[in-house]
Design a protein around this motif. Structure first.
Motif, PDB file in Angstrom:
ATOM      1  N   MET A 115      19.962  55.267   2.002  1.00 47.79           N
ATOM      2  CA  MET A 115      21.265  55.714   2.449  1.00 47.79           C
ATOM      3  C   MET A 115      22.289  55.345   1.386  1.00 47.79           C
ATOM      4  N   LYS A 116      23.053  56.325   0.951  1.00 42.54           N
ATOM      5  CA  LYS A 116      24.123  56.043   0.001  1.00 42.54           C
ATOM      6  C   LYS A 116      25.225  55.244   0.701  1.00 42.54           C
ATOM      7  N   PRO A 117      25.806  54.263   0.019  1.00 41.27           N
ATOM      8  CA  PRO A 117      26.870  53.473   0.643  1.00 41.27           C
ATOM      9  C   PRO A 117      28.200  54.232   0.639  1.00 41.27           C
ATOM     10  N   GLN A 118      28.290  55.217   1.524  1.00 42.35           N
ATOM     11  CA  GLN A 118      29.522  55.989   1.617  1.00 42.35           C
ATOM     12  C   GLN A 118      29.769  56.373   3.068  1.00 42.35           C
ATOM     13  N   ILE A 119      31.011  56.620   3.387  1.00 44.11           N
ATOM     14  CA  ILE A 119      31.381  57.107   4.711  1.00 44.11           C
ATOM     15  C   ILE A 119      32.025  58.460   4.507  1.00 44.11           C
TER      16      ILE A 119
ATOM     17  N   ASN B 190      16.604  62.111   9.732  1.00 47.60           N
ATOM     18  CA  ASN B 190      15.464  61.384  10.285  1.00 47.60           C
ATOM     19  C   ASN B 190      15.142  60.121   9.490  1.00 47.60           C
ATOM     20  N   THR B 191      15.186  60.221   8.164  1.00 49.82           N
ATOM     21  CA  THR B 191      14.893  59.071   7.308  1.00 49.82           C
ATOM     22  C   THR B 191      15.902  57.950   7.531  1.00 49.82           C
ATOM     23  N   ILE B 192      17.166  58.293   7.579  1.00 44.85           N
ATOM     24  CA  ILE B 192      18.205  57.278   7.750  1.00 44.85           C
ATOM     25  C   ILE B 192      18.135  56.655   9.142  1.00 44.85           C
TER      26      ILE B 192
ATOM     27  N   GLY C 243      24.195  71.959  14.275  1.00 39.14           N
ATOM     28  CA  GLY C 243      23.821  70.915  13.336  1.00 39.14           C
ATOM     29  C   GLY C 243      22.618  70.128  13.823  1.00 39.14           C
ATOM     30  N   TYR C 244      22.431  68.964  13.232  1.00 35.71           N
ATOM     31  CA  TYR C 244      21.327  68.071  13.577  1.00 35.71           C
ATOM     32  C   TYR C 244      21.866  66.660  13.447  1.00 35.71           C
ATOM     33  N   ALA C 245      21.742  65.844  14.493  1.00 38.89           N
ATOM     34  CA  ALA C 245      22.386  64.531  14.467  1.00 38.89           C
ATOM     35  C   ALA C 245      21.707  63.540  15.393  1.00 38.89           C
ATOM     36  N   GLY C 246      21.958  62.266  15.120  1.00 39.70           N
ATOM     37  CA  GLY C 246      21.526  61.180  15.978  1.00 39.70           C
ATOM     38  C   GLY C 246      22.536  60.052  15.913  1.00 39.70           C
ATOM     39  N   TYR C 247      22.476  59.144  16.864  1.00 36.30           N
ATOM     40  CA  TYR C 247      23.397  58.010  16.921  1.00 36.30           C
ATOM     41  C   TYR C 247      22.614  56.700  16.942  1.00 36.30           C
ATOM     42  N   PHE C 248      23.192  55.687  16.303  1.00 34.87           N
ATOM     43  CA  PHE C 248      22.678  54.327  16.431  1.00 34.87           C
ATOM     44  C   PHE C 248      23.835  53.353  16.452  1.00 34.87           C
TER      45      PHE C 248
ATOM     46  N   ASP D 228      24.836  49.516  15.134  1.00 36.92           N
ATOM     47  CA  ASP D 228      24.415  48.436  14.248  1.00 36.92           C
ATOM     48  C   ASP D 228      24.243  47.160  15.078  1.00 36.92           C
ATOM     49  N   PRO D 229      23.761  46.070  14.487  1.00 32.64           N
ATOM     50  CA  PRO D 229      23.529  44.855  15.267  1.00 32.64           C
ATOM     51  C   PRO D 229      24.761  44.298  15.981  1.00 32.64           C
ATOM     52  N   ASP D 230      25.959  44.686  15.526  1.00 37.67           N
ATOM     53  CA  ASP D 230      27.184  44.244  16.196  1.00 37.67           C
ATOM     54  C   ASP D 230      27.703  45.262  17.198  1.00 37.67           C
ATOM     55  N   GLY D 231      26.976  46.369  17.383  1.00 35.58           N
ATOM     56  CA  GLY D 231      27.377  47.375  18.356  1.00 35.58           C
ATOM     57  C   GLY D 231      28.227  48.507  17.823  1.00 35.58           C
ATOM     58  N   HIS D 232      28.550  48.504  16.518  1.00 38.16           N
ATOM     59  CA  HIS D 232      29.345  49.596  15.961  1.00 38.16           C
ATOM     60  C   HIS D 232      28.523  50.881  15.974  1.00 38.16           C
ATOM     61  N   LEU D 233      29.158  51.948  16.382  1.00 38.26           N
ATOM     62  CA  LEU D 233      28.483  53.222  16.578  1.00 38.26           C
ATOM     63  C   LEU D 233      28.520  54.077  15.309  1.00 38.26           C
ATOM     64  N   TRP D 234      27.354  54.560  14.906  1.00 39.53           N
ATOM     65  CA  TRP D 234      27.201  55.448  13.753  1.00 39.53           C
ATOM     66  C   TRP D 234      26.563  56.755  14.204  1.00 39.53           C
ATOM     67  N   GLU D 235      27.035  57.866  13.647  1.00 41.27           N
ATOM     68  CA  GLU D 235      26.377  59.158  13.815  1.00 41.27           C
ATOM     69  C   GLU D 235      25.881  59.590  12.445  1.00 41.27           C
ATOM     70  N   VAL D 236      24.614  59.951  12.355  1.00 41.25           N
ATOM     71  CA  VAL D 236      24.038  60.497  11.129  1.00 41.25           C
ATOM     72  C   VAL D 236      23.847  61.984  11.397  1.00 41.25           C
ATOM     73  N   VAL D 237      24.406  62.827  10.545  1.00 41.22           N
ATOM     74  CA  VAL D 237      24.493  64.248  10.886  1.00 41.22           C
ATOM     75  C   VAL D 237      24.289  65.137   9.671  1.00 41.22           C
ATOM     76  N   CYS D 238      23.614  66.238   9.893  1.00 45.82           N
ATOM     77  CA  CYS D 238      23.534  67.321   8.925  1.00 45.82           C
ATOM     78  C   CYS D 238      24.365  68.453   9.520  1.00 45.82           C
ATOM     79  N   ASN D 239      25.484  68.758   8.893  1.00 45.48           N
ATOM     80  CA  ASN D 239      26.372  69.823   9.346  1.00 45.48           C
ATOM     81  C   ASN D 239      26.242  70.973   8.361  1.00 45.48           C
ATOM     82  N   PRO D 240      25.583  72.071   8.744  1.00 49.15           N
ATOM     83  CA  PRO D 240      25.364  73.161   7.797  1.00 49.15           C
ATOM     84  C   PRO D 240      26.665  73.763   7.265  1.00 49.15           C
ATOM     85  N   ALA D 241      27.756  73.617   7.997  1.00 50.05           N
ATOM     86  CA  ALA D 241      29.039  74.141   7.534  1.00 50.05           C
ATOM     87  C   ALA D 241      29.611  73.307   6.381  1.00 50.05           C
ATOM     88  N   TRP D 242      29.145  72.057   6.243  1.00 49.67           N
ATOM     89  CA  TRP D 242      29.658  71.179   5.196  1.00 49.67           C
ATOM     90  C   TRP D 242      28.695  71.010   4.049  1.00 49.67           C
ATOM     91  N   SER D 243      27.494  71.587   4.156  1.00 50.10           N
ATOM     92  CA  SER D 243      26.476  71.408   3.110  1.00 50.10           C
ATOM     93  C   SER D 243      26.699  72.362   1.965  1.00 50.10           C
TER      94      SER D 243
END
Length: 137
Positions: free
Chosen positions: A1-5, A91-93, A115-120, A122-137
């Motif tokens: 995962m690249k260190p970017q938001i 999926n990898t991330i 699109g295609y997305a999932g949520y996790f 982190d250990p402190d409860g911060h919410l992340w969405e990992v997403v492939c948005n075809p409109a932004w690719s």
């Protein structure tokens, strides 16, 4: 995962009021509210710097999408988004996050908006969405 938001999503109680504040009050550029045709889909995006976007989404809709219980409003409430170029990257991330100790709140899946997305969390409860948005690719 690249260190970017790439997307910072803020949960709000009144979407129209929040869009007015950021767009008219602070001058953030936006095309306005999109996705109103979908249940839990109304969202507004703002272009920030160097490809960074901010999204405003109703708190109840963010909680519904991530499959977590909505808690009381909090100054620390937000969702961090990481956009990638393919479903495979999502999926990898997601797998790497799980292996590193994240709690998967919603497995990667095809989204209602194409699109295609999932949520996790982190250990402190911060919410992340990992997403492939075809409109932004």
């Amino acid at each position: 995962m690249k260190p970017q938001i790439t997307v910072i999503t803020l949960g709000v109680d009144d979407l129209e009021k929040a869009v007015y504040f950021y767009h008219h009050g602070l001058g953030f550029p936006t095309d306005g509210i999109a996705g109103t045709e979908y249940e839990h889909g109304a969202v507004a995006f703002f272009d920030l710097q160097s490809g960074l976007k901010m999204a405003l989404w109703k708190r109840e809709d963010l909680a519904h999408d991530a499959q977590i219980q909505q808690g009381p409003a909090s100054a620390t409430e937000c969702s961090l988004g990481h956009n990638v170029n393919s479903k495979e990257e999502v999926n990898t991330i997601m797998q790497r996050a799980k292996e590193a100790g994240a709690t998967i709140t919603k497995e990667a899946h095809e989204t209602f908006w194409g699109g295609y997305a999932g949520y996790f969390q982190d250990p402190d409860g911060h919410l992340w969405e990992v997403v492939c948005n075809p409109a932004w690719s």
